[in-house]
Design a protein around this motif. Structure first.
Motif, PDB file in Angstrom:
ATOM      1  N   HIS A 190       4.445   6.884   7.822  1.00 62.15           N
ATOM      2  CA  HIS A 190       3.826   6.498   6.557  1.00 62.15           C
ATOM      3  C   HIS A 190       2.485   7.208   6.379  1.00 62.15           C
ATOM      4  N   LEU A 191       2.286   7.685   5.161  1.00 57.90           N
ATOM      5  CA  LEU A 191       1.113   8.486   4.841  1.00 57.90           C
ATOM      6  C   LEU A 191      -0.098   7.608   4.511  1.00 57.90           C
ATOM      7  N   GLU A 192      -1.250   8.245   4.399  1.00 56.80           N
ATOM      8  CA  GLU A 192      -2.487   7.517   4.166  1.00 56.80           C
ATOM      9  C   GLU A 192      -2.514   6.815   2.806  1.00 56.80           C
ATOM     10  N   HIS A 193      -1.781   7.331   1.815  1.00 59.80           N
ATOM     11  CA  HIS A 193      -1.798   6.692   0.501  1.00 59.80           C
ATOM     12  C   HIS A 193      -0.760   5.578   0.386  1.00 59.80           C
ATOM     13  N   PHE A 255       0.899  -6.089   1.592  1.00 55.44           N
ATOM     14  CA  PHE A 255       1.004  -4.992   0.636  1.00 55.44           C
ATOM     15  C   PHE A 255      -0.351  -4.799  -0.032  1.00 55.44           C
ATOM     16  N   GLU A 256      -0.876  -3.572   0.028  1.00 53.54           N
ATOM     17  CA  GLU A 256      -2.204  -3.272  -0.523  1.00 53.54           C
ATOM     18  C   GLU A 256      -2.042  -2.611  -1.889  1.00 53.54           C
ATOM     19  N   PRO A 257      -2.317  -3.318  -2.978  1.00 55.06           N
ATOM     20  CA  PRO A 257      -2.034  -2.800  -4.318  1.00 55.06           C
ATOM     21  C   PRO A 257      -2.806  -1.518  -4.647  1.00 55.06           C
ATOM     22  N   ILE A 258      -2.160  -0.663  -5.403  1.00 62.76           N
ATOM     23  CA  ILE A 258      -2.767   0.562  -5.914  1.00 62.76           C
ATOM     24  C   ILE A 258      -3.236   0.290  -7.339  1.00 62.76           C
ATOM     25  N   PRO A 266       4.952   0.360 -12.915  1.00 58.92           N
ATOM     26  CA  PRO A 266       5.572  -0.418 -11.829  1.00 58.92           C
ATOM     27  C   PRO A 266       5.828   0.341 -10.530  1.00 58.92           C
ATOM     28  N   PRO A 267       6.115   1.666 -10.533  1.00 58.47           N
ATOM     29  CA  PRO A 267       6.351   2.336  -9.251  1.00 58.47           C
ATOM     30  C   PRO A 267       5.217   2.223  -8.241  1.00 58.47           C
ATOM     31  N   VAL A 268       3.970   1.950  -8.678  1.00 61.45           N
ATOM     32  CA  VAL A 268       2.885   1.807  -7.694  1.00 61.45           C
ATOM     33  C   VAL A 268       3.063   0.537  -6.866  1.00 61.45           C
ATOM     34  N   HIS A 269       3.919  -0.367  -7.323  1.00 62.61           N
ATOM     35  CA  HIS A 269       4.167  -1.607  -6.586  1.00 62.61           C
ATOM     36  C   HIS A 269       5.415  -1.507  -5.698  1.00 62.61           C
ATOM     37  N   PHE A 282       4.524  -7.408  -6.602  1.00 63.79           N
ATOM     38  CA  PHE A 282       3.342  -7.594  -7.445  1.00 63.79           C
ATOM     39  C   PHE A 282       2.422  -8.590  -6.740  1.00 63.79           C
ATOM     40  N   CYS A 283       1.271  -8.109  -6.334  1.00 63.98           N
ATOM     41  CA  CYS A 283       0.376  -8.884  -5.481  1.00 63.98           C
ATOM     42  C   CYS A 283      -0.986  -9.080  -6.149  1.00 63.98           C
ATOM     43  N   PRO A 284      -1.785 -10.030  -5.656  1.00 64.00           N
ATOM     44  CA  PRO A 284      -3.143 -10.187  -6.181  1.00 64.00           C
ATOM     45  C   PRO A 284      -3.907  -8.874  -6.107  1.00 64.00           C
ATOM     46  N   ARG A 285      -4.585  -8.522  -7.206  1.00 64.74           N
ATOM     47  CA  ARG A 285      -5.233  -7.214  -7.271  1.00 64.74           C
ATOM     48  C   ARG A 285      -6.300  -7.211  -8.368  1.00 64.74           C
ATOM     49  N   LEU A 286      -7.206  -6.236  -8.292  1.00 65.15           N
ATOM     50  CA  LEU A 286      -8.169  -6.004  -9.366  1.00 65.15           C
ATOM     51  C   LEU A 286      -7.454  -5.350 -10.539  1.00 65.15           C
ATOM     52  N   TYR A 287      -7.903  -5.699 -11.737  1.00 62.89           N
ATOM     53  CA  TYR A 287      -7.344  -5.061 -12.923  1.00 62.89           C
ATOM     54  C   TYR A 287      -7.987  -3.689 -13.158  1.00 62.89           C
ATOM     55  N   ASP A 288      -7.467  -3.006 -14.171  1.00 63.51           N
ATOM     56  CA  ASP A 288      -7.930  -1.677 -14.547  1.00 63.51           C
ATOM     57  C   ASP A 288      -9.418  -1.725 -14.916  1.00 63.51           C
TER      58      ASP A 288
END
Length: 384
Positions: A190-193, A255-258, A266-269, A282-288
């Motif tokens: 698994h990569l850094e991103h 899972f660390e949200p992007i 959705p693909p970022v999830h 879909f996890c707790p995360r900061l909005y845009d």
């Protein structure tokens, strides 16, 4: 998931003599997929794993379509599925196509009288309520609320629960389930991103070889039929194994949200992938954080895929009238988006505490009667 793991005692070189203390041989088994081309493990048994004493009754467990051609958006109240004692009997297929079955289950008792093997499909169990231990011939995995359990096809297992209160969201895949390829380099690391990495996985532990003879019932699901087979030795008689094909767990809480300045698609999830569908978390995360960002998702057309969203916990920002355990189905062919008022109301909000699992399929899903029994019937009109 190309990750090497080993447990127990194994010989120094594969396909060579591996003897017990009394001088007799252990029995080697290749546990692999996609012929000899996919991921595999080598297992070493105390007894031959081929000793079938009886083939008993067969039950037809293939799902039947109550709605074969669906164009309605649906809302299924998943927690209305009635709990049942037995693990297999509690599993209710609600949505399906030739690639994937989506199943709800509320088992109350541990599986102790028999073993189970799905010979057709990888199983991805999401634990919404409850906890316990997944017991397999390759070791144990303790699980709790929020865990995914990936069980490769052909894996013999039992599942033991800590309490009678259990809720599972199950995805049965007729294609191998992997972590997304774009998260991995050409070696498989698994990569850094990537929003998670190898150290987040729960790997099998506590391998215990059972040296027992008798009558051991293994219920085998194959071609939509549940076969009752009796083996002459305990199936959990593996003294050691190594390889890449094994069950594992992963917590949705790891899972660390992007995130981004504007709304991310959705693909970022995405958490898992197959050639026929994807699974997202879909996890707790900061909005845009663009000063004029609209955090709510934009309207989008489901032209190529049916979207299934299983709501687990928290505040579902873009939906009204949603509760824990609900399943929304947005079918291919028509657009969908945030409910009236939620688009505007999201402006200025800093984050979300939502928790949900999404399955996007590339073939249309059919509904069973079990799905219609928990369908609210009016969800498709909720954007008026």
């Amino acid at each position: 998931m190309p990750l090497y793991h080993k447990l127990g005692a194994i010989p120094q070189k594969r396909h060579t003599q591996f003897r017990k203390k009394d001088g007799s041989l252990h029995y080697e088994q290749l546990f692999g997929t996609i012929g000899f081309d996919g991921m595999s493990s080598l297992l070493y048994h105390l007894h031959r794993p081929t000793q079938v004493k009886e083939v008993g009754k067969t039950l037809d467990v293939a799902p039947r379509a109550a709605v074969e051609y669906n164009i309605k958006s649906r809302l299924l109240k998943g927690l209305e599925v009635r709990p049942e004692d037995d693990y297999l009997q509690s599993r209710k297929t609600v949505l399906f196509n030739s690639d994937v079955h989506i199943v709800l289950a509320a088992p109350q008792e541990s599986m102790t009288d028999y073993f189970y093997k799905n010979a057709d499909a990888d199983e991805l169990l999401f634990v919404h309520e409850g906890g316990g231990t997944l017991k397999t011939l390759m070791g144990d995995i303790d699980f709790e609320y929020g865990d995914y359990l990936l069980i490769p096809r052909g894996m013999i297992y039992q599942i033991h629960f800590d309490t009678p209160n259990n809720r599972l969201f199950i995805t049965e895949s007729y294609h191998p389930i992997y972590t997304p390829k774009r998260y991995r380099n050409w070696f498989g690391q698994h990569l850094e991103h990537s929003p998670f990495c190898e150290r987040d996985f729960k790997l099998p532990q506590n391998l215990k070889a059972h040296d027992e003879k008798g009558d051991f019932v293994i219920k085998v699901k194959k071609q939509g039929q549940l076969h009752h087979m009796v083996y002459a030795t305990h199936p959990f008689d593996v003294v050691g194994w190594d390889g890449y094909n094994f069950p594992y767990g992963f917590s949705i809480h790891n899972f660390e949200p992007i995130t981004g300045r504007v709304h991310q698609p959705p693909p970022v999830h995405q958490t898992f992938e197959t050639s026929a569908f994807v699974v997202c978390s879909f996890c707790p995360r900061l909005y845009d954080y663009h000063p004029e960002a609209i955090p709510a998702p934009y309207n989008h057309s489901n032209i190529d895929s049916d979207e299934v969203l299983y709501y687990v916990d928290g505040d579902f920002m873009s939906r009204k009238g949603i509760d824990k355990g609900y399943i929304s189905l947005h079918p291919a062919g028509i657009p969908h988006g945030p409910h009236p008022g939620t688009y505007e109301a999201s402006i200025g909000k800093k984050g979300t505490e939502e928790l949900a699992v999404m399955v996007d399929t590339f073939k249309p899903l059919q509904l069973t009667q079990a799905a219609l029994d928990i369908d609210d019937g009016t969800y498709y009109q909720s954007w008026l």
